[in-house]
Design a protein around this motif. Structure first.
Motif, PDB file in Angstrom:
ATOM      1  N   LEU A 193      20.259 -51.687  34.079  1.00  0.00           N
ATOM      2  CA  LEU A 193      20.155 -50.371  34.703  1.00  0.00           C
ATOM      3  C   LEU A 193      20.764 -49.376  33.716  1.00  0.00           C
ATOM      4  O   LEU A 193      21.968 -49.352  33.509  1.00  0.00           O
ATOM      5  CB  LEU A 193      20.903 -50.350  36.036  1.00  0.00           C
ATOM      6  CG  LEU A 193      21.012 -49.027  36.780  1.00  0.00           C
ATOM      7  CD1 LEU A 193      19.655 -48.386  36.996  1.00  0.00           C
ATOM      8  CD2 LEU A 193      21.727 -49.228  38.103  1.00  0.00           C
ATOM      9  N   ALA A 194      19.904 -48.599  33.082  1.00  0.00           N
ATOM     10  CA  ALA A 194      20.355 -47.694  32.032  1.00  0.00           C
ATOM     11  C   ALA A 194      20.651 -46.288  32.549  1.00  0.00           C
ATOM     12  O   ALA A 194      21.503 -45.599  32.002  1.00  0.00           O
ATOM     13  CB  ALA A 194      19.301 -47.626  30.922  1.00  0.00           C
ATOM     14  N   HIS A 195      19.915 -45.865  33.578  1.00  0.00           N
ATOM     15  CA  HIS A 195      20.084 -44.514  34.108  1.00  0.00           C
ATOM     16  C   HIS A 195      19.921 -44.523  35.616  1.00  0.00           C
ATOM     17  O   HIS A 195      18.992 -45.151  36.128  1.00  0.00           O
ATOM     18  CB  HIS A 195      19.055 -43.558  33.491  1.00  0.00           C
ATOM     19  CG  HIS A 195      19.138 -43.495  32.012  1.00  0.00           C
ATOM     20  ND1 HIS A 195      18.287 -44.211  31.191  1.00  0.00           N
ATOM     21  CD2 HIS A 195      19.981 -42.827  31.195  1.00  0.00           C
ATOM     22  CE1 HIS A 195      18.608 -43.979  29.929  1.00  0.00           C
ATOM     23  NE2 HIS A 195      19.638 -43.152  29.904  1.00  0.00           N
ATOM     24  N   LEU A 196      20.808 -43.830  36.298  1.00  0.00           N
ATOM     25  CA  LEU A 196      20.706 -43.644  37.739  1.00  0.00           C
ATOM     26  C   LEU A 196      21.263 -42.261  38.041  1.00  0.00           C
ATOM     27  O   LEU A 196      22.416 -41.967  37.716  1.00  0.00           O
ATOM     28  CB  LEU A 196      21.506 -44.708  38.485  1.00  0.00           C
ATOM     29  CG  LEU A 196      21.448 -44.660  40.012  1.00  0.00           C
ATOM     30  CD1 LEU A 196      20.031 -44.935  40.509  1.00  0.00           C
ATOM     31  CD2 LEU A 196      22.416 -45.658  40.623  1.00  0.00           C
ATOM     32  N   ALA A 197      20.437 -41.424  38.625  1.00  0.00           N
ATOM     33  CA  ALA A 197      20.868 -40.060  38.933  1.00  0.00           C
ATOM     34  C   ALA A 197      20.246 -39.612  40.246  1.00  0.00           C
ATOM     35  O   ALA A 197      19.089 -39.901  40.527  1.00  0.00           O
ATOM     36  CB  ALA A 197      20.468 -39.094  37.815  1.00  0.00           C
ATOM     37  N   VAL A 198      21.043 -38.898  41.025  1.00  0.00           N
ATOM     38  CA  VAL A 198      20.597 -38.335  42.293  1.00  0.00           C
ATOM     39  C   VAL A 198      20.849 -36.836  42.241  1.00  0.00           C
ATOM     40  O   VAL A 198      21.899 -36.386  41.768  1.00  0.00           O
ATOM     41  CB  VAL A 198      21.348 -38.980  43.477  1.00  0.00           C
ATOM     42  CG1 VAL A 198      21.015 -38.287  44.789  1.00  0.00           C
ATOM     43  CG2 VAL A 198      21.031 -40.474  43.557  1.00  0.00           C
ATOM     44  N   SER A 199      19.891 -36.085  42.724  1.00  0.00           N
ATOM     45  CA  SER A 199      20.011 -34.632  42.791  1.00  0.00           C
ATOM     46  C   SER A 199      21.331 -34.261  43.453  1.00  0.00           C
ATOM     47  O   SER A 199      21.741 -34.867  44.444  1.00  0.00           O
ATOM     48  CB  SER A 199      18.835 -34.065  43.587  1.00  0.00           C
ATOM     49  OG  SER A 199      19.017 -32.704  43.847  1.00  0.00           O
TER      50      SER A 199
END
Length: 138
Positions: free
Chosen positions: A68-74
């Protein structure tokens, strides 16, 4: 959850990716391009209320491990379970995954722990910065 390789609003994807990077939009644009070009990588999104609320970028390794390289939530959608929902839907969508791993810092380690990951300290990888390896198995 759906693939963002052909998302119509690339600017929104880039804005979300910037939330989990320590760099500007040029790096985020480059990363979006890498997901589009590399068949071992997948950039996924999730909508809430008709808009892109979160993104998850992964890389599939030959041994069944997924990084998991990127995880973003508004920012307006945080604390609503969207990050956890992305992870759970990913694990359901890809039953062949033997484990999902992510390296993170102290700021995010509790999120991964609450999402069911096993957490191991990697020690101080950078001066004054402890890093953690988080592993989720089906």
């Amino acid at each position: 959850m759906y693939s963002l390789k052909v998302h119509k609003d690339t600017d929104k994807v880039i804005q979300l990716l910037k939330l989990c990077l320590y760099a500007g939009s040029n790096q985020a644009e480059r990363i979006v391009g890498q997901y589009g070009e590399d068949p071992t990588r997948e950039l996924l999104g999730i909508d809430e209320g008709g808009e892109l609320a979160g993104v998850m970028g992964v890389q599939f390794l030959p041994d069944g491990t997924v990084v998991l390289a990127h995880l973003a939530v508004s920012e307006s959608r945080r604390k609503q379970g969207i990050g956890t929902k992305l992870i759970k839907e990913f694990m359901t969508r890809y039953p062949e995954v033997l484990k999902l791993v992510v390296e993170t810092d102290r700021d995010a380690v509790d999120f991964y722990r609450k999402a069911g990951f096993q957490v191991t300290s990697l020690g101080e990888k950078y001066p004054g910065v402890e890093r953690f390896l988080c592993t989720l198995k089906p």
